[in-house]
Motif scaffolding. Structure first.
Motif, mmCIF file in Angstrom:
data_model
loop_
_atom_site.group_PDB
_atom_site.id
_atom_site.type_symbol
_atom_site.label_atom_id
_atom_site.label_comp_id
_atom_site.label_asym_id
_atom_site.label_seq_id
_atom_site.Cartn_x
_atom_site.Cartn_y
_atom_site.Cartn_z
ATOM 1 N N ALA A 196 0.833 -1.202 0.000
ATOM 2 C CA ALA A 196 0.000 0.000 0.000
ATOM 3 C C ALA A 196 0.871 1.257 0.000
ATOM 4 C CB ALA A 196 -0.939 -0.006 1.208
ATOM 5 N N LYS A 197 1.924 1.260 0.806
ATOM 6 C CA LYS A 197 2.811 2.422 0.868
ATOM 7 C C LYS A 197 3.512 2.651 -0.470
ATOM 8 C CE LYS A 197 3.986 4.209 4.488
ATOM 9 N NZ LYS A 197 3.585 5.518 4.996
ATOM 10 N N VAL A 198 3.936 1.574 -1.132
ATOM 11 C CA VAL A 198 4.563 1.704 -2.454
ATOM 12 C C VAL A 198 3.550 2.262 -3.443
ATOM 13 C CG1 VAL A 198 5.534 0.425 -4.409
ATOM 14 C CG2 VAL A 198 6.357 -0.035 -2.090
ATOM 15 N N ALA A 199 2.336 1.714 -3.448
ATOM 16 C CA ALA A 199 1.308 2.179 -4.378
ATOM 17 C C ALA A 199 0.987 3.655 -4.166
ATOM 18 C CB ALA A 199 0.036 1.341 -4.232
ATOM 19 N N LEU A 200 1.013 4.106 -2.930
ATOM 20 C CA LEU A 200 0.765 5.516 -2.617
ATOM 21 C C LEU A 200 1.960 6.414 -2.968
ATOM 22 C CD1 LEU A 200 -1.054 5.033 0.782
ATOM 23 C CD2 LEU A 200 -2.016 6.190 -1.225
ATOM 24 N N GLY A 201 3.101 5.793 -3.268
ATOM 25 C CA GLY A 201 4.292 6.568 -3.595
ATOM 26 C C GLY A 201 5.113 6.942 -2.374
ATOM 27 N N GLU A 202 4.778 6.379 -1.225
ATOM 28 C CA GLU A 202 5.462 6.717 0.017
ATOM 29 C C GLU A 202 6.683 5.847 0.275
ATOM 30 O OE1 GLU A 202 2.455 6.730 3.066
ATOM 31 O OE2 GLU A 202 1.220 8.133 1.937
ATOM 32 N N GLN B 129 9.744 9.446 -11.243
ATOM 33 C CA GLN B 129 9.064 8.565 -12.179
ATOM 34 C C GLN B 129 8.299 9.390 -13.219
ATOM 35 O OE1 GLN B 129 6.714 6.361 -9.261
ATOM 36 N NE2 GLN B 129 7.962 4.566 -9.686
ATOM 37 N N SER B 130 8.165 8.798 -14.400
ATOM 38 C CA SER B 130 7.343 9.432 -15.431
ATOM 39 C C SER B 130 5.873 9.311 -15.015
ATOM 40 C CB SER B 130 7.563 8.759 -16.781
ATOM 41 O OG SER B 130 7.007 7.447 -16.764
ATOM 42 N N VAL B 131 5.026 10.073 -15.668
ATOM 43 C CA VAL B 131 3.593 9.991 -15.378
ATOM 44 C C VAL B 131 3.089 8.573 -15.619
ATOM 45 C CG1 VAL B 131 1.318 10.840 -16.069
ATOM 46 C CG2 VAL B 131 3.222 12.439 -15.853
ATOM 47 N N ALA B 132 3.549 7.926 -16.684
ATOM 48 C CA ALA B 132 3.126 6.553 -16.991
ATOM 49 C C ALA B 132 3.585 5.583 -15.909
ATOM 50 C CB ALA B 132 3.667 6.116 -18.349
ATOM 51 N N GLU B 133 4.811 5.745 -15.424
ATOM 52 C CA GLU B 133 5.315 4.860 -14.354
ATOM 53 C C GLU B 133 4.525 5.063 -13.071
ATOM 54 O OE1 GLU B 133 10.049 4.442 -15.347
ATOM 55 O OE2 GLU B 133 9.334 6.359 -14.542
ATOM 56 N N ARG B 134 4.198 6.308 -12.769
ATOM 57 C CA ARG B 134 3.422 6.597 -11.566
ATOM 58 C C ARG B 134 2.038 5.961 -11.656
ATOM 59 N NH1 ARG B 134 4.548 12.992 -10.977
ATOM 60 N NH2 ARG B 134 3.330 12.832 -9.066
ATOM 61 N N ARG B 135 1.385 6.121 -12.791
ATOM 62 C CA ARG B 135 0.053 5.547 -12.977
ATOM 63 C C ARG B 135 0.106 4.028 -12.854
ATOM 64 N NH1 ARG B 135 -4.615 7.254 -14.728
ATOM 65 N NH2 ARG B 135 -3.761 9.227 -15.457
ATOM 66 N N ARG B 136 1.096 3.424 -13.491
ATOM 67 C CA ARG B 136 1.242 1.962 -13.430
ATOM 68 C C ARG B 136 1.456 1.516 -11.980
ATOM 69 N NH1 ARG B 136 3.973 1.595 -17.597
ATOM 70 N NH2 ARG B 136 6.013 2.089 -16.734
#
Length: 113
Positions: free
Chosen positions: A71-77, A85-92
């Motif tokens: 969950a923390k990884v998915a949230l970017g934390e 990260q690129s926008v595409a990498e963030r979305r993925r």
């Protein structure tokens, strides 16, 4: 969320500050409905860690800690900083995280809303 309840942020917006300590902020590009779902998974996993610790169930604690991490990884934390990260990498990252957390959600006896 109510802006008055938001924690202090660093000027670059990458971190929040709680009791003088910096913590990586959630990726601001995550749509609110997805971020809210990821936060629900995070809180459920944290509760599961506590339950497992109280019961002395090391296997269940390990599983719950894995869910906290996902969950923390998915949230970017955690993991690669979202600002690198690129926008595409963030979305993925958040889409894959949400999908995986939804798929392996433990049955805690609650009914879906």
């Amino acid at each position: 969320m109510d802006p008055s309840t938001q924690p202090e942020r660093t000027p670059d917006g990458r971190y929040i500050v709680v009791d003088g300590r910096r913590w990586r902020a959630t990726d601001p590009e995550i749509p609110e409905n997805i971020a809210a779902g990821l936060r629900r998974h995070l809180m459920a996993a944290r509760r599961a860690v506590g339950t497992a610790r109280r019961k002395g169930d090391e296997a269940a604690e390990e599983v719950a800690r894995g869910r906290v991490h996902r969950a923390k990884v998915a949230l970017g934390e955690r993991g690669t900083p979202w600002w690198e990260q690129s926008v595409a990498e963030r979305r993925r990252r958040w889409e894959d995280g949400a999908t995986r957390l939804d798929a392996d959600q433990p049955d805690d006896g609650r009914t879906a809303p």
